[in-house]
Structure formats: structure tokens, C-alpha cells
Design a protein around this motif. Structure first.
Motif, PDB file in Angstrom:
ATOM      1  N   LYS A   1       0.837  -1.198   0.000  1.00  0.00           N
ATOM      2  CA  LYS A   1       0.000   0.000   0.000  1.00  0.00           C
ATOM      3  C   LYS A   1       0.881   1.260   0.000  1.00  0.00           C
ATOM      4  O   LYS A   1       0.620   2.210  -0.739  1.00  0.00           O
ATOM      5  CB  LYS A   1      -0.896  -0.033   1.256  1.00  0.00           C
ATOM      6  N   TYR A   2       1.898   1.234   0.821  1.00  0.00           N
ATOM      7  CA  TYR A   2       2.788   2.388   0.906  1.00  0.00           C
ATOM      8  C   TYR A   2       3.453   2.658  -0.439  1.00  0.00           C
ATOM      9  O   TYR A   2       3.500   3.794  -0.919  1.00  0.00           O
ATOM     10  CB  TYR A   2       3.852   2.170   1.990  1.00  0.00           C
ATOM     11  N   ILE A   3       3.926   1.600  -1.067  1.00  0.00           N
ATOM     12  CA  ILE A   3       4.599   1.744  -2.354  1.00  0.00           C
ATOM     13  C   ILE A   3       3.616   2.228  -3.428  1.00  0.00           C
ATOM     14  O   ILE A   3       3.962   3.064  -4.267  1.00  0.00           O
ATOM     15  CB  ILE A   3       5.269   0.414  -2.761  1.00  0.00           C
ATOM     16  N   ALA A   4       2.395   1.709  -3.372  1.00  0.00           N
ATOM     17  CA  ALA A   4       1.388   2.131  -4.354  1.00  0.00           C
ATOM     18  C   ALA A   4       1.132   3.638  -4.241  1.00  0.00           C
ATOM     19  O   ALA A   4       1.123   4.360  -5.249  1.00  0.00           O
ATOM     20  CB  ALA A   4       0.102   1.349  -4.145  1.00  0.00           C
ATOM     21  N   ASN A   5       0.972   4.124  -3.018  1.00  0.00           N
ATOM     22  CA  ASN A   5       0.760   5.553  -2.809  1.00  0.00           C
ATOM     23  C   ASN A   5       1.966   6.367  -3.255  1.00  0.00           C
ATOM     24  O   ASN A   5       1.834   7.417  -3.871  1.00  0.00           O
ATOM     25  CB  ASN A   5       0.525   5.856  -1.318  1.00  0.00           C
ATOM     26  N   TYR A   6       3.121   5.838  -2.942  1.00  0.00           N
ATOM     27  CA  TYR A   6       4.376   6.502  -3.254  1.00  0.00           C
ATOM     28  C   TYR A   6       4.547   6.679  -4.761  1.00  0.00           C
ATOM     29  O   TYR A   6       4.855   7.758  -5.247  1.00  0.00           O
ATOM     30  CB  TYR A   6       5.497   5.654  -2.668  1.00  0.00           C
TER      31      TYR A   6
ATOM     32  N   ASN B   1       9.995  -1.066  -9.243  1.00  0.00           N
ATOM     33  CA  ASN B   1      10.066  -2.485  -9.599  1.00  0.00           C
ATOM     34  C   ASN B   1       9.987  -3.293  -8.314  1.00  0.00           C
ATOM     35  O   ASN B   1      10.903  -3.260  -7.495  1.00  0.00           O
ATOM     36  CB  ASN B   1      11.391  -2.794 -10.288  1.00  0.00           C
ATOM     37  N   ILE B   2       8.876  -3.987  -8.157  1.00  0.00           N
ATOM     38  CA  ILE B   2       8.636  -4.659  -6.886  1.00  0.00           C
ATOM     39  C   ILE B   2       8.738  -6.167  -7.033  1.00  0.00           C
ATOM     40  O   ILE B   2       8.197  -6.742  -7.976  1.00  0.00           O
ATOM     41  CB  ILE B   2       7.211  -4.347  -6.368  1.00  0.00           C
ATOM     42  N   GLU B   3       9.427  -6.779  -6.121  1.00  0.00           N
ATOM     43  CA  GLU B   3       9.480  -8.234  -6.121  1.00  0.00           C
ATOM     44  C   GLU B   3       9.286  -8.718  -4.691  1.00  0.00           C
ATOM     45  O   GLU B   3      10.208  -8.695  -3.888  1.00  0.00           O
ATOM     46  CB  GLU B   3      10.827  -8.686  -6.674  1.00  0.00           C
ATOM     47  N   PHE B   4       8.050  -9.089  -4.396  1.00  0.00           N
ATOM     48  CA  PHE B   4       7.751  -9.602  -3.060  1.00  0.00           C
ATOM     49  C   PHE B   4       7.514 -11.101  -3.146  1.00  0.00           C
ATOM     50  O   PHE B   4       6.522 -11.538  -3.706  1.00  0.00           O
ATOM     51  CB  PHE B   4       6.479  -8.935  -2.499  1.00  0.00           C
ATOM     52  N   ASN B   5       8.439 -11.851  -2.599  1.00  0.00           N
ATOM     53  CA  ASN B   5       8.284 -13.304  -2.664  1.00  0.00           C
ATOM     54  C   ASN B   5       7.770 -13.884  -1.361  1.00  0.00           C
ATOM     55  O   ASN B   5       8.320 -14.834  -0.826  1.00  0.00           O
ATOM     56  CB  ASN B   5       9.619 -13.942  -3.025  1.00  0.00           C
TER      57      ASN B   5
ATOM     58  N   VAL C   1      13.389   2.578  -8.990  1.00  0.00           N
ATOM     59  CA  VAL C   1      13.690   1.980  -7.688  1.00  0.00           C
ATOM     60  C   VAL C   1      13.302   0.507  -7.723  1.00  0.00           C
ATOM     61  O   VAL C   1      12.296   0.151  -8.329  1.00  0.00           O
ATOM     62  CB  VAL C   1      12.915   2.691  -6.560  1.00  0.00           C
ATOM     63  N   TRP C   2      14.142  -0.324  -7.133  1.00  0.00           N
ATOM     64  CA  TRP C   2      13.840  -1.752  -7.030  1.00  0.00           C
ATOM     65  C   TRP C   2      13.674  -2.104  -5.548  1.00  0.00           C
ATOM     66  O   TRP C   2      14.538  -1.786  -4.728  1.00  0.00           O
ATOM     67  CB  TRP C   2      14.988  -2.590  -7.594  1.00  0.00           C
TER      68      TRP C   2
ATOM     69  N   ILE D   1      15.651  -5.573   0.206  1.00  0.00           N
ATOM     70  CA  ILE D   1      16.667  -4.848  -0.559  1.00  0.00           C
ATOM     71  C   ILE D   1      16.000  -3.669  -1.263  1.00  0.00           C
ATOM     72  O   ILE D   1      14.955  -3.834  -1.905  1.00  0.00           O
ATOM     73  CB  ILE D   1      17.351  -5.769  -1.591  1.00  0.00           C
ATOM     74  N   ILE D   2      16.572  -2.503  -1.096  1.00  0.00           N
ATOM     75  CA  ILE D   2      16.043  -1.312  -1.771  1.00  0.00           C
ATOM     76  C   ILE D   2      17.194  -0.672  -2.538  1.00  0.00           C
ATOM     77  O   ILE D   2      18.232  -0.357  -1.971  1.00  0.00           O
ATOM     78  CB  ILE D   2      15.469  -0.306  -0.754  1.00  0.00           C
ATOM     79  N   ASN D   3      16.956  -0.521  -3.813  1.00  0.00           N
ATOM     80  CA  ASN D   3      18.019  -0.101  -4.690  1.00  0.00           C
ATOM     81  C   ASN D   3      17.527   1.063  -5.542  1.00  0.00           C
ATOM     82  O   ASN D   3      16.412   0.996  -6.050  1.00  0.00           O
ATOM     83  CB  ASN D   3      18.302  -1.314  -5.591  1.00  0.00           C
TER      84      ASN D   3
END
Ligand SMILES: Nc1ncnc2c1ncn2[C@@H]1O[C@H](COP(=O)(O)OP(=O)(O)O)[C@@H](O)[C@H]1O
Ligand SMILES: [Mg+2]
Length: 353
Positions: A230-235, A244-248, A283-284, A297-299
Motif C-alpha cells: 500500500k505504501y509503495i502504491a501511494n508513493y 520495480n517490486i518483487e515480493f516473494n 527503484v527496485w 533490498i532497496i536499490n
């Protein structure tokens, strides 16, 4: 208890022996506080007991002494030469001996003893300083941990308050104003009331945003993954940065509260830093589990910065990056940040589960 640095370091003693021996072309020995030879020009003597030295140390009659050629014949581990006690904090910690006749050996033995003493003193001073510094750092870390905890508690409380009380009251005001507007005949007055209602609506939104910023209810109710998404979506809606999101991780999977908060706050701070400092276009973010560890990891591909310069100048004044590290250490994890000018910034967090 025995003080660590009161002991003569055998390696240091040996290098001193090597220097003095090479200079004098003479044999040099250093005994420890029991009279055992711990350094010598002739290596086969190391470990032997220097009988005269051991006797003196045992009798606690600390003094310089000369071993004549005649003495040498009936004492073990001993050569003709001059011997000087090595003193540290009013204790004899060893003896240094230089072989040869009295006249040449005596000044060198004294000089060498003073040199060892000076070295012990400077080591001790250094150790004290290092100790004090470490203590200070530990204290700082304890305080910071406390601050982080208290801050989280407070944020949660205020967020709840805003959410439950303030938002409810504002909602009532909005509803009340709408009803009032319907009952008023005069269109000018009605317009004014509706303007007030709009103002209350904007305020409600602001209060809601503030509550979420302080502590997203989502984090407590649905967990890290949902809150982070949610935070990333708003951001990404708010800023022109390609995410670029990768949530495993299963979106419903829950972790210890402290772990979820730590990772959420790190994500928040890192993404805020990217907007504030990086000027990045991409941003990844990846979040995954690997062998009982949670990894974040935030890149970014932004301007990067000089980490060494940062560490020496503002690691203690700014809570951002320093605080990330502290939050991770609160949950026994590891935190790493890599950055180089023009090469972007990478944050790596690993937390054991
Ligand atoms: N992603 C980033 N890209 C470029 N520079 C960064 C980034 N993150 C942090 N920095 C640099 O590191 C400094 C310290 O960051 P931080 O500890 O969060 O403090 P603050 O954000 O309050 O300045 C920033 O002032 C900035 O110069
Ligand atoms: Mg910051």
C-alpha cells in the motif's frame, strides 16, 4: 584480577629483542613476571627459566642486577650481562637483560627497559580511550533503542487517537453540516455551510494521512506485506519514479511485530531518502524469505553519495540511516548500505526469523 595489559606481549617483546640485538650485536632476553624467557635473540632459550631473574621476582626485591661470567656457570638460562626490571603501574612485569660486560650492557639494558615501559603505558592509555569510546557508543545505542521504542509507542497511540476520536468527530461534523445545508433556504448561507463542510472534508483527509504516516493500521491489522504494498502504491502515485517490486512472500504471512515495524520503517525512510536526495528515476524493492531469514533490498539509480564522508560527518546527527541500522540491530539483523557517487544507493537488510 590481573590486568590484561600488565602482561608483556611476547610478540612485542620479540620484535624489541630483534631490534636491540641487531643494533648491539649482543644477546638480549626478556623475561616475564615469573622469570620465564619469553623473547630472546637465541630462540632456543625461549621458555627456559632465567634463574637469577626468577629468584629476584619471587623475592619481590625488584632491582637491577649484573650476572658475572662466574655466575653464569652455575645458574640456569643465564648469560653474563646486565638485567633491568620492567615496571608498569608500580609492578614489575618482567625483566630485560642484555648480555656482555657491565660497561656496555648496562646503559642499553636500561634504555631498552624504559622503552618497553613507555610502550606499555601508551598501550594502556590507548586501551582506556578505546574502552571509554566503546562505552559511550554502547550507551548511545541503548538510548537510541529506547527512543525508537518510545517513539513507536507514541506514534501508535496518537495514530489511534486521530483515527478513532478525531476522525469520528470530523465525520460527525461533516454529516451535520450537510444536513444543516439541506435545511437552510438562503442559497448564500447554504454555500457558506457547504464550503465549511468541504474544509472539514479536506481536514479529515489530512488527519487520515497523518494517522497512516504515524502508524498504518494496515501494518497492525494485515501485516508487513500488505502495508508495504500500500505504501509503495501511494508513493509511486505521488512521485514520478518507476517502481520495480518483487515480493516473494505470501501477502498474509505475519512476522513478529518488531520485525514488521522495523522493515516498514526502513522502507519508509529509504523511499523518503530517495525522493529527498537521490533524484532517481527507478527503484527496485525486493522482500523475500531465504533460509529462515527475511531479506529486504532497496536499490535506486540515483546520484548516490559518499558513504565515508557521511559516516565521518553526520552519522550521529541524522537519525535516518543511523536509525535504520539501529532498528535492525534491535531485531538482531544485519544492515548494509552501499553507495557511490553516480552509481545509486543500495540498502540491504537481513533479519533472522
Ligand atoms: N538514496 C540516496 N541517494 C543519495 N543520497 C542519499 C540517499 N540516502 C541518503 N543519502 C545521503 O545520506 C544523507 C543521510 O541520510 P539520512 O541519514 O536519512 O539523513 P537525512 O535524510 O535526514 O539527510 C543524506 O543527507 C543524503 O546526503
Ligand atoms: Mg533521511
Amino acid at each position: 584480577m590481573e590486568n590484561e595489559y600488565q602482561r608483556l606481549d611476547a610478540k612485542f617483546a620479540q620484535s624489541l629483542v630483534d631490534i636491540v640485538a641487531a643494533e648491539l650485536n649482543k644477546n638480549v632476553n626478556i623475561l616475564d613476571d615469573r622469570g620465564v624467557i619469553i623473547a630472546s635473540f637465541s630462540r632456543d632459550r625461549i621458555g627456559q627459566v632465567h634463574e637469577a631473574g626468577a629468584r629476584m621476582l619471587k623475592a619481590e626485591m625488584i632491582k637491577e642486577f649484573y650476572v658475572s661470567e662466574e655466575d653464569e656457570l652455575h645458574l640456569r638460562g643465564i648469560r653474563n650481562g646486565f638485567n633491568v626490571p620492567i615496571m608498569f603501574e608500580n609492578k614489575c612485569v618482567g625483566v630485560i637483560g642484555v648480555t656482555g660486560d657491565l660497561k656496555t650492557a648496562e646503559p642499553y639494558a636500561r634504555l631498552a627497559a624504559r622503552f618497553v615501559e613507555a610502550n606499555l603505558q601508551s598501550n594502556a592509555r590507548q586501551e582506556k580511550l578505546v574502552g571509554a569510546l566503546k562505552e559511550k557508543e554502547e550507551l548511545q545505542s541503548i538510548f537510541l533503542n529506547k527512543i525508537i521504542r518510545v517513539q513507536e509507542e507514541e506514534r501508535k497511540k496518537i495514530s489511534r487517537e486521530l483515527h478513532d476520536e478525531t476522525s469520528q468527530s470530523l465525520t460527525s461534523i461533516i454529516v451535520g453540516l450537510r444536513i444543516l445545508a439541506e435545511q437552510v433556504q438562503n442559497s448564500g448561507e447554504r454555500e457558506k455551510i457547504l464550503q465549511m463542510r468541504d474544509l472539514a472534508l479536506t481536514t479529515l483527509e489530512a488527519v487520515h494521512d497523518m494517522a497512516v504516516q504515524l502508524r498504518p493500521v494496515l501494518l497492525d491489522d494485515l501485516g508487513l506485506v500488505a502495508a508495504a504494498q500500500k505504501y509503495i502504491a501511494n508513493y509511486s502515485k505521488q512521485y514520478k519514479i518507476l517502481m520495480n517490486i518483487e515480493f516473494n512472500i505470501l501477502s498474509r504471512e505475519r512476522f513478529a511485530t518488531e520485525v514488521e515495524i522495523a522493515l516498514y520503517r526502513i522502507l519508509q525512510e529509504a523511499l523518503t531518502n530517495i525522493v529527498k536526495h537521490a533524484g532517481a528515476t527507478q527503484v527496485w524493492v525486493s522482500l523475500y524469505k531465504k533460509q529462515n531469514k527475511l531479506i529486504l533490498i532497496i536499490n535506486d539509480n540515483g546520484v548516490g553519495f559518499n558513504l565515508d564522508l557521511f559516516k565521518s560527518t553526520h552519522s550521529r546527527t541524522s537519525l535516518g540511516i543511523y536509525g535504520m541500522g539501529e532498528r535492525v540491530s534491535l531485531v538482531d539483523g544485519t544492515f548494509e548500505i552501499k553507495s557511490e557517487i553516480g552509481q545509486g544507493t543500495k540498502i540491504f537488510v537481513e533479519i533472522p526469523l
